[in-house]
Scaffold this active site. Structure first.
Site, short mmCIF file in Angstrom:
data_model
loop_
_atom_site.label_atom_id
_atom_site.label_comp_id
_atom_site.label_asym_id
_atom_site.label_seq_id
_atom_site.Cartn_x
_atom_site.Cartn_y
_atom_site.Cartn_z
N ASP B 69 79.11 33.27 -37.14
CA ASP B 69 79.25 33.70 -38.51
C ASP B 69 78.57 32.66 -39.41
O ASP B 69 78.97 31.50 -39.44
CB ASP B 69 80.74 33.81 -38.85
CG ASP B 69 80.96 34.24 -40.28
OD1 ASP B 69 80.49 35.31 -40.63
OD2 ASP B 69 81.56 33.46 -41.03
N THR B 102 75.99 37.06 -44.05
CA THR B 102 75.78 35.68 -44.49
C THR B 102 74.63 35.04 -43.74
O THR B 102 73.88 34.25 -44.30
CB THR B 102 77.06 34.85 -44.26
OG1 THR B 102 77.49 35.07 -42.93
CG2 THR B 102 78.13 35.23 -45.22
N THR B 103 74.49 35.37 -42.46
CA THR B 103 73.38 34.81 -41.71
C THR B 103 72.07 35.35 -42.26
O THR B 103 71.12 34.60 -42.48
CB THR B 103 73.51 35.17 -40.22
OG1 THR B 103 74.84 35.00 -39.82
CG2 THR B 103 72.60 34.32 -39.38
N ASP B 400 85.14 40.14 -41.60
CA ASP B 400 83.84 40.74 -41.90
C ASP B 400 83.93 42.26 -41.89
O ASP B 400 83.43 42.94 -42.78
CB ASP B 400 82.79 40.30 -40.88
CG ASP B 400 82.33 38.87 -41.14
OD1 ASP B 400 82.88 38.26 -42.07
OD2 ASP B 400 81.43 38.40 -40.44
#
Lengths: 534, 537
Positions: B69, B102-103, B400
């Site tokens: 994550d 987010t990545t 998530d």
């Protein structure tokens, strides 16, 4: 297009002393760490009939010595700085908490899975493909295990027999191996008393040095390692017991900010008198319960003790917390802290309380108790280390048994379950197109390595035995496993080597999970250890 | 000054003097900043997508985290560089706002910076680059709106939502059980969702993890789970139709805030005090009992006497319940938090269908389930797993997925994943570039190249040749006019992401592109970095 490189000084991105390992380097470091740990515990796997070497001596920072072959204990006691190794420690700890045994096996299986994975990665197979292959294999293995499991939960006698054999199997890998029949009987009886509860706190261990391991026994009553007050009856029949958790020295004043302030010596005496009176009133209230035995978790001062003695009540002080709780369970009483309503309090009952001797020490034995949901196992042995190890071994066995009482499925041990799974996994591999099949085959090899380690540790020719076993399983002899006494293949059904299904299934799933987690890592960032204030 | 680079492009530090330099100016500053930011994005690139790899992070105290994550990795990385910290904040704000992707946002920002570097070396002024990126960003957003689709779901048929949640979880360790977990998440969301206002209060969903068991043992609890045990070993372990008294005052005599002393100077006073003290306990427990409560949750402890009195009155009591949990329980059971014993009344009690204590594993480990609460809108996702790391990772994945589903309920528009929308945008941007006159044209074209970074990373991570795949995809998208074509990460044999059921929310994708562009603009604006002179001492 050539990406121009920045030519100035390198920016510091991470905090100083933080190390980062990437790619192959990271993988290598985590594999090496995990494998080293696995090799450490590997030699303790399996039964020790011939020799009881292969234990580890662990010396802690303050000089205490532990001799053990319990995987979880070993792993708990070595301090580790490798992140991947920490994952293995963590799964074996969870295995210990959940099942209680198989801690070494789970660590070894995870290690073997990683060893196989390393070979695959060297052959340029992507880690994700290895992971997905392992998943397919784990499912196949679980299914095979499920199919092979036997459930004797409905038949109590049969279940009891199963439990006995499981206990024997578990104990055979421990220090208690010499007298395992004896201990297996003790374990089964103790667990059956719990009536399906998994709360092992209700089984008490009393360890006394002296005597021989085979002098250990299960006491049907309950033993409290305390001595009686002076001059009190040493033997009470038809005891009515009040189990309390209350201060019997002085009642503290709980109102905040209160303090005693006096202006003359007389008043000090008066207040002292009032204080004593308060205590005696409490004693009187306790007496009103119509009891002949009083057990308190806390201290009992001399005066109340004497009061109880005068009234012919056996008073036992300082019974530790667990002891009080267990006593409450065995005698069916309540743990009481206020004494105003004797009519509401349920007293504990037992047929006989007497002072007994174990070895050199005096203990108090409660026998013929009303409820029998707790019991005491008295362990005897030559020294402290042996007793500690005996307790750990027996505790492992009890854990496994208590889980088996609730999940009564069993499988054959002696490596036959692993071979069985390996065979199913091999078959699954044949049906899978693509590179995953290599990983699936590797999984089967890792499973086979487990009985291999057992055979190695027993000093047999592992390669020979494994291939014989494989052939036997291929012929459909599902019960074939290692006959550890004779160093050849034997029928596990005839040798009565049983293991809990839950243990095996949990072992496969958590080892796969851990291996997967480590294989998937391609970057390790290690923060500098927090500096200790000197 | 001589520099040698390792295979990742990080320069080795050879001379001590070069570190003493604490001020970098002009283009060098921008280059240095970009290098710092790229270090982070390179680390994350390998974690993108369903076949992304994990990172193992060891904290200062030796705790190990294994995750892929993006936000978590960056948070745990212990970053020092100021510009790198901006990247961390970037991922954080994507996490706060959207909860997913987010990545992706970090990888995109990194790619944009790499392109900016090329432009800088061609002598284009940073401001012009920013302008170009801005324009390109707008084109992207328009294109995303165009290709977005509305998905249909209702409270009864939520297959589409399950698929979306599964996409989110496909990249995590938990993906073996992604279907089960996805369903748990959706049920949880549905029970707290207000469909009319399209509002979902994620605070009402508590995610509780406990090591042990396997992931399959995870359940959705229709109520609250407290990681506590009952205060007296012999209290009832289960209570039906519970009336819960939620106390934030301790079971003890009053304790004024002001300093005081109570002097006892005679026997009478001593006796009075003793009497009063006992009276307090009896009175307190009696009040609880009189209100009709059968469960007591107390934020503080109570001593043995109070404990026993509670037990004698047949009450189930739990002590040392944390403040947050107290509030949650109060919300869930429609109870009021009672700060003083004198204010206990029946009306203030919380109601729940069942309160029970459950023991786990072989150790003395208990949790308390409060189920079927009066407010059916409070639920707990109770996660189990083989190790602490697995449970933590499952918690993050569930978070998530919850965010993903929430976003879909707020805005039902989706775009397809697998890099398909990036490729579609990239095509639109390069088409647009040809129409722009001036230096910006180059910047816009580079933006298009940067967008390709996401599908290339996906392809790389899945073991495909990135150039080949992205090239082929671009050609196919143009030829078939099908913006749904993306990288086939899982080897399912089709490029069409609709068939593969790989969704992302429009909201998340738009946010990613916007945030990344903004950050790049910010970094391009910095032309002077002054560090502390004593950085090395």
């Amino acid at each position: 297009m050539q990406v121009p490189r920045y030519q100035g000084p390198a920016p510091h991105v991470l905090k100083r002393d933080t190390s980062e390992e990437k790619g192959e380097e990271a993988r290598m470091s985590s594999f090496i760490g995990a494998l080293a740990l696995c090799d450490l515990v590997k030699t303790t796997l399996g039964p020790k009939v011939l020799a009881d070497g292969m234990d580890k001596i662990l010396q802690s920072a303050n000089g205490d010595i532990i001799v053990t072959n319990d995987g979880a204990t070993i792993l708990k006691s070595v301090s580790i700085d490798n992140a991947a190794a920490k994952i293995l420690v963590d799964i074996s700890k969870t295995q210990d908490d959940e099942i209680g045994d198989g801690t070494t096996s789970v660590c070894c299986l995870a290690g073997e899975l990683l060893r196989e994975a390393e070979k695959l990665l060297d052959a340029k197979i992507h880690p994700q493909i290895v992971v997905s292959g392992y998943r397919i294999a784990a499912n196949a293995a679980q299914k095979a295990l499920q199919d092979a499991a036997m459930d004797h939960g409905a038949n109590f006698e049969q279940l009891k027999e199963d439990l006995f054999y499981i206990a024997k199997t578990t104990l055979s890998s421990k220090l208690l191996a010499q007298s395992r029949d004896h201990f297996a009987k003790i374990a089964v009886e103790a667990v059956l008393r719990l009536k399906g509860s998994t709360n092992l706190d209700h089984i008490q261990f009393i360890k006394k040095t002296g005597g021989n391991l085979s002098d250990s026994y299960l006491d049907e009553g309950f033993i409290l390692e305390k001595s009686l007050g002076v001059g009190q009856p040493k033997r009470v029949e038809n005891a009515k017991i009040l189990i309390a958790n209350t201060p019997m020295d002085t009642d503290k004043i709980k109102v905040y900010g209160a303090r005693v302030r006096v202006d003359s010596y007389n008043k000090v005496a008066e207040i002292e008198e009032a204080e004593q009176k308060k205590m005696m009133e409490k004693c009187q209230k306790i007496l009103n319960h119509g009891i002949n035995c009083f057990v308190n978790r806390q201290l009992i001062y001399n005066r109340p003790e004497q009061f109880f003695t005068d009234h012919g009540i056996m008073a036992i002080e300082h019974a530790d917390f667990d002891g009080v709780e267990r006593l409450a369970l065995v005698t069916g009483g309540e743990v009481v802290s206020t004494f105003d309503h004797p009519e509401l309090v349920k007293l504990g009952h037992c047929g006989l309380i007497e002072e007994a001797m174990i070895g050199e020490d005096r203990v108090i034995r409660f026998s013929n108790c009303a409820a029998k949901e707790a019991c005491t196992i008295v362990l005897r042995g030559a020294n402290k280390q042996i007793l500690d190890e005996a307790e750990r071994s027996l505790h492992d066995a009890l854990c496994v048994l208590s889980q088996t009482v609730n999940h009564s499925k069993v499988v054959y041990g002696g490596g036959s379950a692993e071979m069985l799974m390996a065979k199913a996994v091999d078959e699954a591999a044949k049906t899978i197109p693509g590179k995953q099949s290599l990983a699936v085959e590797a999984f089967a090899r890792a499973l086979r390595a487990i009985p291999g380690i057992v055979a190695d540790n027993a000093g047999f020719d592992a390669t020979e035995l494994i291939s014989e076993m494989r052939a036997a399983h291929q012929k459909g002899e599902m019960e074939a496993g290692i006959d550890i006494h004779n160093g050849r293949i034997g029928n596990m059904a005839k040798l009565h080597v049983l293991e809990s299904f839950k243990l095996k299934s949990y072992m496969v799933s958590s080892a796969t999970e851990a291996a997967e987690m480590i294989i998937r890592v391609d970057d390790i960032i290690k923060a500098a250890p927090r500096r200790r204030e000197e | 000054m001589s520099l040698i680079f390792d295979e990742y492009g990080r320069p080795y530090i050879i001379l001590q003097e070069q570190e003493r330099k604490t001020r970098i100016k002009g283009l060098d500053a921008i280059r240095s900043n970009i290098a710092a930011a790229r270090t982070l994005s390179r680390t994350l690139t390998t974690s993108l997508g369903p076949k992304g790899m994990d990172k193992m992070l060891q904290s200062q105290d030796g705790d190990v985290t294994v995750t892929n994550d993006g936000a978590t990795i960056l948070k745990e990385m212990d970053v020092e560089n100021q510009v790198a910290k901006l990247m961390v904040e970037l991922a954080q704000s994507q996490d706060d706002e959207i909860g997913d992707g987010t990545t992706g946002v970090v990888v995109l920002a990194g790619a944009l910076l790499e392109q900016a570097l090329i432009l800088l070396d061609r002598g284009i002024h940073p401001t012009r680059i920013s302008e170009g990126f801005d324009k390109a960003c707008e084109v992207c957003l328009d294109r995303l709106e165009q290709i977005s689709q509305k998905i249909e779901f209702s409270e009864k048929s939520y297959d589409e939502l399950v698929k979306a949640a599964m996409t989110t979880m496909s990249s995590k360790v938990v993906n073996r059980y992604s279907k089960q977990l996805a369903e748990i998440c959706i049920k949880a969301i549905f029970s707290v969702a207000d469909f009319e206002r399209k509002d979902i209060n994620l605070d009402l969903i508590k995610v509780e993890g406990k090591v042990g068991g396997t992931l399959e043992d995870s359940v959705l609890v229709n109520g609250i789970v407290l990681d506590k045990d009952v205060s007296h070993p012999q209290m009832p372990k289960a209570v039906d139709n519970a009336k819960i008294c939620i106390l934030t005052c301790p079971f003890e005599p009053p304790k004024p805030k002001t300093k005081h002393k109570l002097d006892i100077d005679s026997v009478e006073k001593y006796k009075d005090l003793q009497k009063a003290e006992q009276e307090y306990f009896r009175d307190m427990v009696q009040r609880v009992k009189d209100s009709g409560a059968n469960v007591v949750l107390c934020q503080w402890g109570f001593d043995d006497e109070a404990n026993h009195l509670l037990y004698q009155n047949g009450l189930l009591a739990v002590r040392w319940v944390g403040g947050v949990e107290i509030e949650l329980v109060a919300m869930a059971t429609h109870g009021r938090i009672i700060p003083r014993f004198s204010e206990i009344s029946e009306k203030k009690l919380g109601k729940a269908g069942k309160v029970r204590e459950v023991s786990l594993g072989t150790t003395h480990d208990h949790v308390i389930f409060i189920e079927d609460c009066a407010n059916s809108k409070a639920v707990t996702i109770f996660l189990r797993g083989g190790s602490k790391m697995a449970v933590d990772e499952a918690k993050r994945s569930v978070h998530d997925a919850l965010c993903q589903v929430r976003n879909l309920i707020r805005d039902q528009r989706i775009v397809y994943g697998g890099g398909s929308s990036e490729i579609a945008c990239s095509l639109a941007v390069s088409e647009f570039a040809d129409k722009v006159s001036g230096v910006e044209q180059y910047a816009i074209r580079c933006f298009a190249d940067a967008l390709d970074a996401i599908p290339s990373a996906l392809a790389d991570n899945s073991g495909l040749s990135s150039l080949e795949t992205v090239g082929a995809l671009k050609a196919a998208q143009t030829k078939q006019q099908n913006p749904r074509l993306g990288v086939d990460c899982l080897g399912r044999g089709t490029w069409d992401m609709k068939e593969q059921n790989v969704y992302e929310t429009l909201l998340s994708k738009k946010q990613q592109i916007q945030l990344a562009t903004q950050l790049v603009k910010m970094i391009l604006k910095i032309d002077d970095v002054i560090g502390p002179t004593d950085a090395l001492t």
